[in-house]
Design a protein around this motif. Sequence first.
Motif, PDB file in Angstrom:
ATOM      1  N   ILE A  99      25.971  41.181  36.557  1.00 59.20           N
ATOM      2  CA  ILE A  99      26.316  40.464  35.427  1.00 59.20           C
ATOM      3  C   ILE A  99      27.490  40.129  35.102  1.00 59.20           C
ATOM      4  O   ILE A  99      27.612  39.498  34.212  1.00 59.20           O
ATOM      5  N   ALA A 100      28.187  40.308  35.674  1.00 62.44           N
ATOM      6  CA  ALA A 100      29.900  40.517  35.233  1.00 62.44           C
ATOM      7  C   ALA A 100      29.732  38.580  35.942  1.00 62.44           C
ATOM      8  O   ALA A 100      31.096  37.429  35.643  1.00 62.44           O
ATOM      9  N   ALA A 101      29.341  37.949  37.168  1.00 64.74           N
ATOM     10  CA  ALA A 101      29.367  36.814  37.749  1.00 64.74           C
ATOM     11  C   ALA A 101      28.290  35.226  37.253  1.00 64.74           C
ATOM     12  O   ALA A 101      28.769  34.753  36.933  1.00 64.74           O
ATOM     13  N   GLU A 102      27.779  36.201  35.678  1.00 65.58           N
ATOM     14  CA  GLU A 102      26.703  35.038  35.118  1.00 65.58           C
ATOM     15  C   GLU A 102      28.124  34.620  34.081  1.00 65.58           C
ATOM     16  O   GLU A 102      28.376  35.231  33.802  1.00 65.58           O
ATOM     17  N   PRO A 103      27.209  33.607  33.327  1.00 66.03           N
ATOM     18  CA  PRO A 103      28.031  32.650  32.866  1.00 66.03           C
ATOM     19  C   PRO A 103      28.494  33.217  31.221  1.00 66.03           C
ATOM     20  O   PRO A 103      26.836  33.787  31.671  1.00 66.03           O
ATOM     21  N   PRO A 104      28.276  33.674  30.179  1.00 62.13           N
ATOM     22  CA  PRO A 104      29.777  32.320  30.152  1.00 62.13           C
ATOM     23  C   PRO A 104      30.745  33.225  30.854  1.00 62.13           C
ATOM     24  O   PRO A 104      31.875  33.118  31.117  1.00 62.13           O
ATOM     25  N   GLY A 105      31.066  34.572  31.198  1.00 62.92           N
ATOM     26  CA  GLY A 105      31.562  35.741  31.604  1.00 62.92           C
ATOM     27  C   GLY A 105      32.765  35.197  32.779  1.00 62.92           C
ATOM     28  O   GLY A 105      33.468  35.877  33.407  1.00 62.92           O
ATOM     29  N   ARG A 106      31.760  34.850  33.774  1.00 64.39           N
ATOM     30  CA  ARG A 106      32.035  34.356  35.188  1.00 64.39           C
ATOM     31  C   ARG A 106      33.760  33.594  35.531  1.00 64.39           C
ATOM     32  O   ARG A 106      34.250  33.920  35.798  1.00 64.39           O
ATOM     33  N   ASP A 107      33.134  32.848  34.524  1.00 65.97           N
ATOM     34  CA  ASP A 107      34.214  31.403  34.454  1.00 65.97           C
ATOM     35  C   ASP A 107      36.222  32.930  33.756  1.00 65.97           C
ATOM     36  O   ASP A 107      37.148  32.323  34.350  1.00 65.97           O
ATOM     37  N   LEU A 108      36.231  33.762  32.741  1.00 69.30           N
ATOM     38  CA  LEU A 108      36.801  34.191  32.782  1.00 69.30           C
ATOM     39  C   LEU A 108      37.407  35.276  34.032  1.00 69.30           C
ATOM     40  O   LEU A 108      38.900  35.354  33.529  1.00 69.30           O
ATOM     41  N   LEU A 109      36.271  35.864  34.305  1.00 67.53           N
ATOM     42  CA  LEU A 109      36.279  36.397  35.255  1.00 67.53           C
ATOM     43  C   LEU A 109      36.904  36.385  36.648  1.00 67.53           C
ATOM     44  O   LEU A 109      38.025  37.563  37.056  1.00 67.53           O
ATOM     45  N   LEU A 110      36.846  35.006  36.867  1.00 67.39           N
ATOM     46  CA  LEU A 110      37.221  34.489  38.514  1.00 67.39           C
ATOM     47  C   LEU A 110      39.232  34.819  37.809  1.00 67.39           C
ATOM     48  O   LEU A 110      40.250  34.468  38.805  1.00 67.39           O
ATOM     49  N   ALA A 111      39.383  34.045  36.313  1.00 71.02           N
ATOM     50  CA  ALA A 111      40.795  33.528  36.506  1.00 71.02           C
ATOM     51  C   ALA A 111      41.460  34.446  35.913  1.00 71.02           C
ATOM     52  O   ALA A 111      42.846  35.066  36.110  1.00 71.02           O
ATOM     53  N   VAL A 167      37.356  44.791  46.998  1.00 68.99           N
ATOM     54  CA  VAL A 167      38.007  43.960  48.576  1.00 68.99           C
ATOM     55  C   VAL A 167      36.903  42.779  48.576  1.00 68.99           C
ATOM     56  O   VAL A 167      36.948  41.293  48.728  1.00 68.99           O
ATOM     57  N   ALA A 168      35.949  43.159  48.003  1.00 70.42           N
ATOM     58  CA  ALA A 168      34.983  42.042  47.551  1.00 70.42           C
ATOM     59  C   ALA A 168      35.457  40.460  46.503  1.00 70.42           C
ATOM     60  O   ALA A 168      34.275  39.936  47.137  1.00 70.42           O
ATOM     61  N   ILE A 169      35.397  41.526  45.147  1.00 66.17           N
ATOM     62  CA  ILE A 169      36.133  40.661  44.277  1.00 66.17           C
ATOM     63  C   ILE A 169      37.133  39.656  44.768  1.00 66.17           C
ATOM     64  O   ILE A 169      37.133  38.795  44.298  1.00 66.17           O
ATOM     65  N   THR A 170      37.828  40.718  45.477  1.00 69.59           N
ATOM     66  CA  THR A 170      39.133  39.696  45.380  1.00 69.59           C
ATOM     67  C   THR A 170      38.751  38.000  46.456  1.00 69.59           C
ATOM     68  O   THR A 170      39.018  37.502  46.381  1.00 69.59           O
ATOM     69  N   ASP A 176      37.185  31.091  45.633  1.00 68.46           N
ATOM     70  CA  ASP A 176      37.008  30.443  44.187  1.00 68.46           C
ATOM     71  C   ASP A 176      35.592  30.838  43.304  1.00 68.46           C
ATOM     72  O   ASP A 176      34.748  29.276  43.050  1.00 68.46           O
ATOM     73  N   GLY A 177      34.801  31.644  43.131  1.00 67.56           N
ATOM     74  CA  GLY A 177      33.957  32.528  43.257  1.00 67.56           C
ATOM     75  C   GLY A 177      32.961  31.377  43.712  1.00 67.56           C
ATOM     76  O   GLY A 177      31.594  31.280  42.955  1.00 67.56           O
ATOM     77  N   VAL A 178      33.227  30.900  44.543  1.00 71.37           N
ATOM     78  CA  VAL A 178      31.508  30.291  45.824  1.00 71.37           C
ATOM     79  C   VAL A 178      30.664  30.857  46.084  1.00 71.37           C
ATOM     80  O   VAL A 178      29.327  31.068  45.442  1.00 71.37           O
TER      81      VAL A 178
END
Length: 198
Positions: A99-111, A167-170, A176-178
């Motif tokens: 859910i967190a990695a889906e748009p539109p929240g993905r870019d905010l989470l990555l930043a 560790v995974a999210i880091t 770069d979220g790839v």
Amino acid sequence: MRDEAPSLRERRRAETQRAIQSHAMRLFAERGYDATTVNEVAAAAGVSPMTVYRHFPTKEDLVLHGRYDPLIAARVAARPAGEPLVRRIGTALVEAARIAAEPPGRDLLLARLRLMIDTPALRARHLDSQYATQKAVADALLGDAPDPEAEFRTWVVASTCLAAMEVAITRWAQEDGVPDLPALVATALGAAFGDDFG
């Protein structure tokens, strides 16, 4: 978890929070976290500094504030009660990552993750927030009067699952979220728990 739709007031509050956080993240990326003031964030968002503080009590909260604890706790509580703790918590974390990695929240989470990795004050504060997540998971599993032994086991498993997810999210942020975030979380949990999660 409530079933009814959020009220107009709740929706407006959430929109205001998203707008403030979005402007904050843009300024932090342009100027740096330490060089950006809360007053500058307020001006960019078109609100008063008091409004920023009402939604985000500290500057760190502008980066670290998220709504994942209730989501994770609800997912954990929804899993079958007979499942092993590792499976209940781990599956909920993989679902939350999806859910967190889906748009539109993905870019905010990555930043947010990039800032957290690069800013010592945010890394330290993030460790504090991990305790709140552990507590939300434990509360979802244990109820009001837990057995001390069950409580101990639950906290150990929750802490270990969250450490694996960290560790995974880091890694996801550093790349770069790839990579696929849910798959990274599942891989990390498999590395920590082996066949108990695999």
